[in-house]
Motif scaffolding. Structure first.
Motif, PDB file in Angstrom:
ATOM      1  N   LEU A 104      -6.659  12.149   8.009  1.00  0.00           N
ATOM      2  CA  LEU A 104      -5.568  12.462   7.085  1.00  0.00           C
ATOM      3  C   LEU A 104      -6.094  12.772   5.697  1.00  0.00           C
ATOM      4  O   LEU A 104      -5.640  13.734   5.047  1.00  0.00           O
ATOM      5  N   ILE A 105      -7.052  11.983   5.218  1.00  0.00           N
ATOM      6  CA  ILE A 105      -7.633  12.199   3.891  1.00  0.00           C
ATOM      7  C   ILE A 105      -8.375  13.535   3.854  1.00  0.00           C
ATOM      8  O   ILE A 105      -8.238  14.304   2.903  1.00  0.00           O
ATOM      9  N   ALA A 106      -9.133  13.823   4.901  1.00  0.00           N
ATOM     10  CA  ALA A 106      -9.867  15.095   4.968  1.00  0.00           C
ATOM     11  C   ALA A 106      -8.929  16.298   5.007  1.00  0.00           C
ATOM     12  O   ALA A 106      -9.280  17.377   4.545  1.00  0.00           O
ATOM     13  N   SER A 107      -7.711  16.094   5.531  1.00  0.00           N
ATOM     14  CA  SER A 107      -6.755  17.208   5.594  1.00  0.00           C
ATOM     15  C   SER A 107      -5.985  17.375   4.288  1.00  0.00           C
ATOM     16  O   SER A 107      -5.124  18.242   4.189  1.00  0.00           O
ATOM     17  N   GLY A 108      -6.287  16.520   3.289  1.00  0.00           N
ATOM     18  CA  GLY A 108      -5.675  16.678   1.984  1.00  0.00           C
ATOM     19  C   GLY A 108      -4.629  15.639   1.607  1.00  0.00           C
ATOM     20  O   GLY A 108      -4.070  15.689   0.518  1.00  0.00           O
ATOM     21  N   MET A 109      -4.349  14.702   2.470  1.00  0.00           N
ATOM     22  CA  MET A 109      -3.375  13.661   2.146  1.00  0.00           C
ATOM     23  C   MET A 109      -3.991  12.718   1.110  1.00  0.00           C
ATOM     24  O   MET A 109      -5.158  12.356   1.238  1.00  0.00           O
ATOM     25  N   PRO A 110      -3.225  12.308   0.103  1.00  0.00           N
ATOM     26  CA  PRO A 110      -3.748  11.337  -0.866  1.00  0.00           C
ATOM     27  C   PRO A 110      -4.158  10.034  -0.166  1.00  0.00           C
ATOM     28  O   PRO A 110      -3.545   9.619   0.822  1.00  0.00           O
ATOM     29  N   ILE A 111      -5.185   9.389  -0.705  1.00  0.00           N
ATOM     30  CA  ILE A 111      -5.737   8.189  -0.084  1.00  0.00           C
ATOM     31  C   ILE A 111      -4.682   7.098   0.057  1.00  0.00           C
ATOM     32  O   ILE A 111      -4.574   6.474   1.111  1.00  0.00           O
ATOM     33  N   THR A 112      -3.870   6.885  -0.972  1.00  0.00           N
ATOM     34  CA  THR A 112      -2.865   5.821  -0.893  1.00  0.00           C
ATOM     35  C   THR A 112      -1.825   6.107   0.179  1.00  0.00           C
ATOM     36  O   THR A 112      -1.361   5.199   0.862  1.00  0.00           O
ATOM     37  N   GLN A 113      -1.478   7.376   0.344  1.00  0.00           N
ATOM     38  CA  GLN A 113      -0.507   7.737   1.380  1.00  0.00           C
ATOM     39  C   GLN A 113      -1.126   7.572   2.765  1.00  0.00           C
ATOM     40  O   GLN A 113      -0.466   7.095   3.695  1.00  0.00           O
ATOM     41  N   ALA A 114      -2.384   7.948   2.923  1.00  0.00           N
ATOM     42  CA  ALA A 114      -3.073   7.765   4.208  1.00  0.00           C
ATOM     43  C   ALA A 114      -3.183   6.276   4.537  1.00  0.00           C
ATOM     44  O   ALA A 114      -2.973   5.873   5.685  1.00  0.00           O
ATOM     45  N   ALA A 115      -3.473   5.461   3.530  1.00  0.00           N
ATOM     46  CA  ALA A 115      -3.560   4.009   3.736  1.00  0.00           C
ATOM     47  C   ALA A 115      -2.226   3.466   4.225  1.00  0.00           C
ATOM     48  O   ALA A 115      -2.169   2.693   5.181  1.00  0.00           O
ATOM     49  N   SER A 116      -1.158   3.889   3.602  1.00  0.00           N
ATOM     50  CA  SER A 116       0.177   3.445   4.003  1.00  0.00           C
ATOM     51  C   SER A 116       0.508   3.923   5.413  1.00  0.00           C
ATOM     52  O   SER A 116       1.095   3.191   6.206  1.00  0.00           O
ATOM     53  N   HIS A 117       0.112   5.126   5.734  1.00  0.00           N
ATOM     54  CA  HIS A 117       0.393   5.703   7.054  1.00  0.00           C
ATOM     55  C   HIS A 117      -0.240   4.887   8.183  1.00  0.00           C
ATOM     56  O   HIS A 117       0.317   4.803   9.271  1.00  0.00           O
ATOM     57  N   VAL A 118      -1.402   4.293   7.901  1.00  0.00           N
ATOM     58  CA  VAL A 118      -2.083   3.515   8.937  1.00  0.00           C
ATOM     59  C   VAL A 118      -1.862   2.013   8.786  1.00  0.00           C
ATOM     60  O   VAL A 118      -2.535   1.210   9.427  1.00  0.00           O
ATOM     61  N   GLY A 119      -0.898   1.636   7.924  1.00  0.00           N
ATOM     62  CA  GLY A 119      -0.476   0.239   7.870  1.00  0.00           C
ATOM     63  C   GLY A 119      -1.072  -0.618   6.772  1.00  0.00           C
ATOM     64  O   GLY A 119      -0.953  -1.835   6.822  1.00  0.00           O
ATOM     65  N   TYR A 120      -1.713  -0.024   5.791  1.00  0.00           N
ATOM     66  CA  TYR A 120      -2.294  -0.795   4.699  1.00  0.00           C
ATOM     67  C   TYR A 120      -1.476  -0.583   3.428  1.00  0.00           C
ATOM     68  O   TYR A 120      -1.330   0.536   2.955  1.00  0.00           O
ATOM     69  N   CYS A 121      -0.967  -1.686   2.866  1.00  0.00           N
ATOM     70  CA  CYS A 121      -0.205  -1.638   1.615  1.00  0.00           C
ATOM     71  C   CYS A 121      -1.092  -1.926   0.416  1.00  0.00           C
ATOM     72  O   CYS A 121      -0.743  -1.589  -0.705  1.00  0.00           O
ATOM     73  N   ASN A 122      -2.236  -2.536   0.646  1.00  0.00           N
ATOM     74  CA  ASN A 122      -3.146  -2.908  -0.417  1.00  0.00           C
ATOM     75  C   ASN A 122      -4.337  -1.956  -0.400  1.00  0.00           C
ATOM     76  O   ASN A 122      -5.101  -1.920   0.578  1.00  0.00           O
ATOM     77  N   ALA A 123      -4.502  -1.196  -1.496  1.00  0.00           N
ATOM     78  CA  ALA A 123      -5.567  -0.189  -1.566  1.00  0.00           C
ATOM     79  C   ALA A 123      -6.956  -0.814  -1.464  1.00  0.00           C
ATOM     80  O   ALA A 123      -7.859  -0.235  -0.837  1.00  0.00           O
ATOM     81  N   GLY A 124      -7.142  -1.986  -2.071  1.00  0.00           N
ATOM     82  CA  GLY A 124      -8.448  -2.641  -2.015  1.00  0.00           C
ATOM     83  C   GLY A 124      -8.820  -3.073  -0.607  1.00  0.00           C
ATOM     84  O   GLY A 124      -9.960  -2.885  -0.170  1.00  0.00           O
ATOM     85  N   LYS A 125      -7.865  -3.640   0.101  1.00  0.00           N
ATOM     86  CA  LYS A 125      -8.130  -4.051   1.488  1.00  0.00           C
ATOM     87  C   LYS A 125      -8.370  -2.833   2.376  1.00  0.00           C
ATOM     88  O   LYS A 125      -9.202  -2.864   3.279  1.00  0.00           O
ATOM     89  N   PHE A 126      -7.624  -1.755   2.111  1.00  0.00           N
ATOM     90  CA  PHE A 126      -7.826  -0.525   2.880  1.00  0.00           C
ATOM     91  C   PHE A 126      -9.236   0.013   2.650  1.00  0.00           C
ATOM     92  O   PHE A 126      -9.943   0.343   3.607  1.00  0.00           O
ATOM     93  N   ALA A 127      -9.651   0.114   1.380  1.00  0.00           N
ATOM     94  CA  ALA A 127     -10.978   0.655   1.069  1.00  0.00           C
ATOM     95  C   ALA A 127     -12.081  -0.203   1.695  1.00  0.00           C
ATOM     96  O   ALA A 127     -13.061   0.338   2.227  1.00  0.00           O
ATOM     97  N   ALA A 128     -11.918  -1.525   1.661  1.00  0.00           N
ATOM     98  CA  ALA A 128     -12.919  -2.418   2.249  1.00  0.00           C
ATOM     99  C   ALA A 128     -12.991  -2.238   3.767  1.00  0.00           C
ATOM    100  O   ALA A 128     -14.083  -2.152   4.345  1.00  0.00           O
ATOM    101  N   ALA A 129     -11.832  -2.163   4.422  1.00  0.00           N
ATOM    102  CA  ALA A 129     -11.815  -1.963   5.882  1.00  0.00           C
ATOM    103  C   ALA A 129     -12.376  -0.592   6.241  1.00  0.00           C
ATOM    104  O   ALA A 129     -13.109  -0.453   7.228  1.00  0.00           O
ATOM    105  N   PHE A 130     -12.050   0.416   5.448  1.00  0.00           N
ATOM    106  CA  PHE A 130     -12.536   1.776   5.690  1.00  0.00           C
ATOM    107  C   PHE A 130     -14.064   1.794   5.620  1.00  0.00           C
ATOM    108  O   PHE A 130     -14.726   2.299   6.522  1.00  0.00           O
ATOM    109  N   ARG A 131     -14.601   1.212   4.546  1.00  0.00           N
ATOM    110  CA  ARG A 131     -16.050   1.208   4.379  1.00  0.00           C
ATOM    111  C   ARG A 131     -16.743   0.378   5.454  1.00  0.00           C
ATOM    112  O   ARG A 131     -17.777   0.761   5.997  1.00  0.00           O
ATOM    113  N   ARG A 132     -16.181  -0.783   5.770  1.00  0.00           N
ATOM    114  CA  ARG A 132     -16.757  -1.650   6.803  1.00  0.00           C
ATOM    115  C   ARG A 132     -16.774  -0.946   8.160  1.00  0.00           C
ATOM    116  O   ARG A 132     -17.728  -1.057   8.929  1.00  0.00           O
ATOM    117  N   THR A 133     -15.708  -0.197   8.458  1.00  0.00           N
ATOM    118  CA  THR A 133     -15.576   0.437   9.766  1.00  0.00           C
ATOM    119  C   THR A 133     -16.344   1.749   9.879  1.00  0.00           C
ATOM    120  O   THR A 133     -17.031   1.994  10.867  1.00  0.00           O
TER     121      THR A 133
END
Length: 143
Positions: A104-133
């Motif tokens: 979603l991010i690569a297709s141009g969706m803003p990061i916060t919207q992509a995070a919300s789309h996949v169930g993350y409301c907290n940007a910090g937790k999303f970024a940590a999970a993204f990097r870890r994964t």
């Protein structure tokens, strides 16, 4: 991963998650019971689980929900999924969510919207999970 149309938005505090999941589970259990061996995660069962997860990627999903879709008990589903994928259900689900978020991010969706789309409301937790994964930050997927 199975493609689905982008959903318009996720309300992270929506109390209807459990009701929708319970209603889905009732119909799915009867269908999944007809699949035969209740101890094996067949290709058909895994595809049903993938379709279910894909349609509800932003919802709160539990092992109980995923097992019901597969027509298995939760502990049997956990063992079968780990044997098939090498991952525990939570790690597998997080991998699916982060892979979709990267797309979603690569297709141009803003990061916060992509995070919300996949169930993350907290940007910090999303970024940590993204990097870890995935091994890199969400901002790198936008570049």
């Amino acid at each position: 991963m199975i493609d689905s149309p982008l959903r318009s938005g996720i309300n992270c505090s929506d109390p209807g998650f459990k009701g929708r999941i319970a209603a889905d589970r009732a119909g799915i259990e009867a269908y999944a019971a007809a699949d035969g061996d209740v101890h094996r995660l067949s290709h058909a069962r895994l595809n049903r689980v993938l379709a279910y997860v894909d349609a509800r990627l932003g919802d709160k999903l539990s092992v109980v929900d995923l097992a019901a879709v597969a027509g298995m008990d939760p502990s049997g589903f956990t063992r079968a999924l780990r044997a098939r994928t090498g991952l525990a259900p939570y790690a597998w689900l997080t991998g699916l969510r982060m892979t979709r978020a990267a797309q979603l991010i690569a297709s141009g969706m803003p990061i916060t919207q992509a995070a919300s789309h996949v169930g993350y409301c907290n940007a910090g937790k999303f970024a940590a999970a993204f990097r870890r994964t995935l091994g890199y930050l969400p901002s790198a997927a936008a570049a």
